[in-house]
Design a protein around this motif. Structure first.
Motif, short mmCIF file in Angstrom:
data_model
loop_
_atom_site.label_atom_id
_atom_site.label_comp_id
_atom_site.label_asym_id
_atom_site.label_seq_id
_atom_site.Cartn_x
_atom_site.Cartn_y
_atom_site.Cartn_z
N ASN A 9 0.83 -1.21 0.00
CA ASN A 9 0.00 0.00 0.00
C ASN A 9 0.87 1.27 0.00
N VAL A 10 2.04 1.18 -0.62
CA VAL A 10 2.95 2.32 -0.72
C VAL A 10 2.77 2.96 -2.10
N GLU A 11 2.66 4.27 -2.10
CA GLU A 11 2.46 5.01 -3.34
C GLU A 11 3.80 5.40 -3.95
N ALA A 12 3.91 5.30 -5.27
CA ALA A 12 5.12 5.70 -5.97
C ALA A 12 4.74 6.38 -7.28
N LEU A 13 5.61 7.23 -7.77
CA LEU A 13 5.39 7.93 -9.03
C LEU A 13 6.42 7.45 -10.05
N TYR A 14 5.97 7.33 -11.30
CA TYR A 14 6.82 6.85 -12.38
C TYR A 14 6.62 7.72 -13.62
N VAL A 15 7.63 7.73 -14.49
CA VAL A 15 7.49 8.32 -15.82
C VAL A 15 7.58 7.15 -16.80
N TYR A 16 6.49 6.93 -17.51
CA TYR A 16 6.36 5.81 -18.44
C TYR A 16 6.44 6.34 -19.87
N SER A 17 7.17 5.64 -20.72
CA SER A 17 7.20 6.01 -22.13
C SER A 17 7.14 4.75 -22.99
N ARG A 18 6.48 4.92 -24.13
CA ARG A 18 6.43 3.87 -25.16
C ARG A 18 6.73 4.56 -26.47
N TYR A 19 7.62 3.97 -27.25
CA TYR A 19 8.08 4.64 -28.47
C TYR A 19 8.50 3.62 -29.50
N GLY A 20 8.48 4.05 -30.76
CA GLY A 20 8.91 3.17 -31.83
C GLY A 20 8.41 3.66 -33.17
N ARG A 21 8.53 2.80 -34.16
CA ARG A 21 8.04 3.11 -35.50
C ARG A 21 6.52 2.98 -35.50
N THR A 22 5.84 3.92 -36.13
CA THR A 22 4.39 3.88 -36.21
C THR A 22 3.95 2.57 -36.86
N GLY A 23 2.94 1.93 -36.26
CA GLY A 23 2.45 0.66 -36.76
C GLY A 23 3.03 -0.53 -36.03
N THR A 24 3.99 -0.28 -35.13
CA THR A 24 4.58 -1.36 -34.33
C THR A 24 4.20 -1.15 -32.87
N GLN A 25 4.43 -2.18 -32.06
CA GLN A 25 4.17 -2.07 -30.64
C GLN A 25 5.18 -1.14 -29.97
N GLY A 26 6.39 -1.12 -30.47
CA GLY A 26 7.43 -0.26 -29.92
C GLY A 26 8.05 -0.84 -28.66
N GLN A 27 8.82 -0.01 -28.01
CA GLN A 27 9.52 -0.38 -26.78
C GLN A 27 8.95 0.44 -25.63
N THR A 28 9.16 -0.04 -24.41
CA THR A 28 8.70 0.70 -23.25
C THR A 28 9.87 1.03 -22.33
N ASN A 29 9.68 2.07 -21.54
CA ASN A 29 10.66 2.47 -20.55
C ASN A 29 9.90 3.00 -19.35
N LEU A 30 10.34 2.64 -18.16
CA LEU A 30 9.71 3.09 -16.93
C LEU A 30 10.80 3.66 -16.02
N LYS A 31 10.71 4.95 -15.73
CA LYS A 31 11.69 5.59 -14.84
C LYS A 31 11.03 5.84 -13.50
N GLY A 32 11.75 5.56 -12.45
CA GLY A 32 11.22 5.77 -11.12
C GLY A 32 11.53 4.57 -10.27
N PRO A 33 11.03 4.48 -9.08
CA PRO A 33 10.00 5.36 -8.52
C PRO A 33 10.57 6.69 -8.05
N PHE A 34 9.71 7.71 -8.12
CA PHE A 34 10.03 9.03 -7.60
C PHE A 34 9.23 9.22 -6.31
N ASP A 35 9.83 9.86 -5.34
CA ASP A 35 9.17 9.99 -4.05
C ASP A 35 8.19 11.15 -3.96
N ASP A 36 8.22 12.06 -4.93
CA ASP A 36 7.23 13.15 -4.90
C ASP A 36 6.89 13.61 -6.31
N ASP A 37 5.80 14.38 -6.41
CA ASP A 37 5.32 14.86 -7.71
C ASP A 37 6.35 15.71 -8.42
N THR A 38 7.06 16.55 -7.67
CA THR A 38 8.02 17.48 -8.27
C THR A 38 9.10 16.74 -9.04
#
Length: 133
Positions: A66-95
Motif C-alpha cells: 500500500n505504498v504510493e510511488a510515481l513513475y514516468v512511463y514512455s512507449r516509443y517506436g516506428r508507427t504501426g509497431t508495438q514499440g519499446q517501453t521504458n519506466l523511470k522511477g519510482p520518484f518519491d514526490d510529484d516534483t
C-alpha cells in the motif's frame, strides 16, 4: 517493478493483472497546466522515418505494501509497431516525477511543456511534434 504495458492508455487507466503495482492514478494537475501526458510524432519522409512517442506520469499503489510511488512511463517506436517501453522511477514526490517528464519532453520536442500547444515557426529536424495530451 511494473511489467510491460502494451496498450497506450491514459494515465488514469493503467491497470495490469500481473503486476504487484495494480492501481495507477494520474499525477495531480499542475497549477498552470494539464496533467503530464503527451503523444508525440516524428515524420520525416526523406529519411523514411515515421515514429511515435507516448509519455506519461503515473502514480501507482503497490497492492502488497500500500505504498504510493510515481513513475514516468514512455512507449516509443516506428508507427504501426508495438514499440519499446521504458519506466523511470519510482520518484518519491510529484516534483521529481514532473521534472523528469519535462526533461524527456524537452529532449524529444526541443520545446518546454508550457509552450507545447504553440505552433513552432520552423520544425526542428529529428524532433517530435506534440499532437495531443
Amino acid at each position: 517493478m511494473l511489467g510491460p504495458l502494451t496498450p497506450a492508455v491514459p494515465a488514469s487507466a493503467v491497470i495490469t493483472d500481473a503486476d504487484p503495482l495494480d492501481v495507477a492514478l494520474p499525477v495531480p494537475v499542475r497549477s498552470t497546466s494539464s496533467p503530464p501526458d503527451a503523444t508525440l510524432t516524428c515524420i520525416e519522409p526523406a529519411k523514411n522515418s515515421d515514429k511515435f512517442y507516448i509519455l506519461q506520469c503515473i502514480r501507482a499503489i503497490d497492492a502488497a505494501t500500500n505504498v504510493e510511488a510515481l513513475y514516468v512511463y514512455s512507449r516509443y517506436g516506428r508507427t504501426g509497431t508495438q514499440g519499446q517501453t521504458n519506466l523511470k522511477g519510482p520518484f518519491d514526490d510529484d516534483t521529481n516525477a514532473v521534472t523528469e517528464f519535462d526533461k524527456i519532453f524537452k529532449s524529444k520536442t526541443g520545446r518546454a511543456w508550457e509552450v507545447r500547444a504553440q505552433v513552432p515557426t520552423k520544425k526542428k529536424a529529428g524532433k517530435y511534434d506534440y499532437i495531443e495530451s
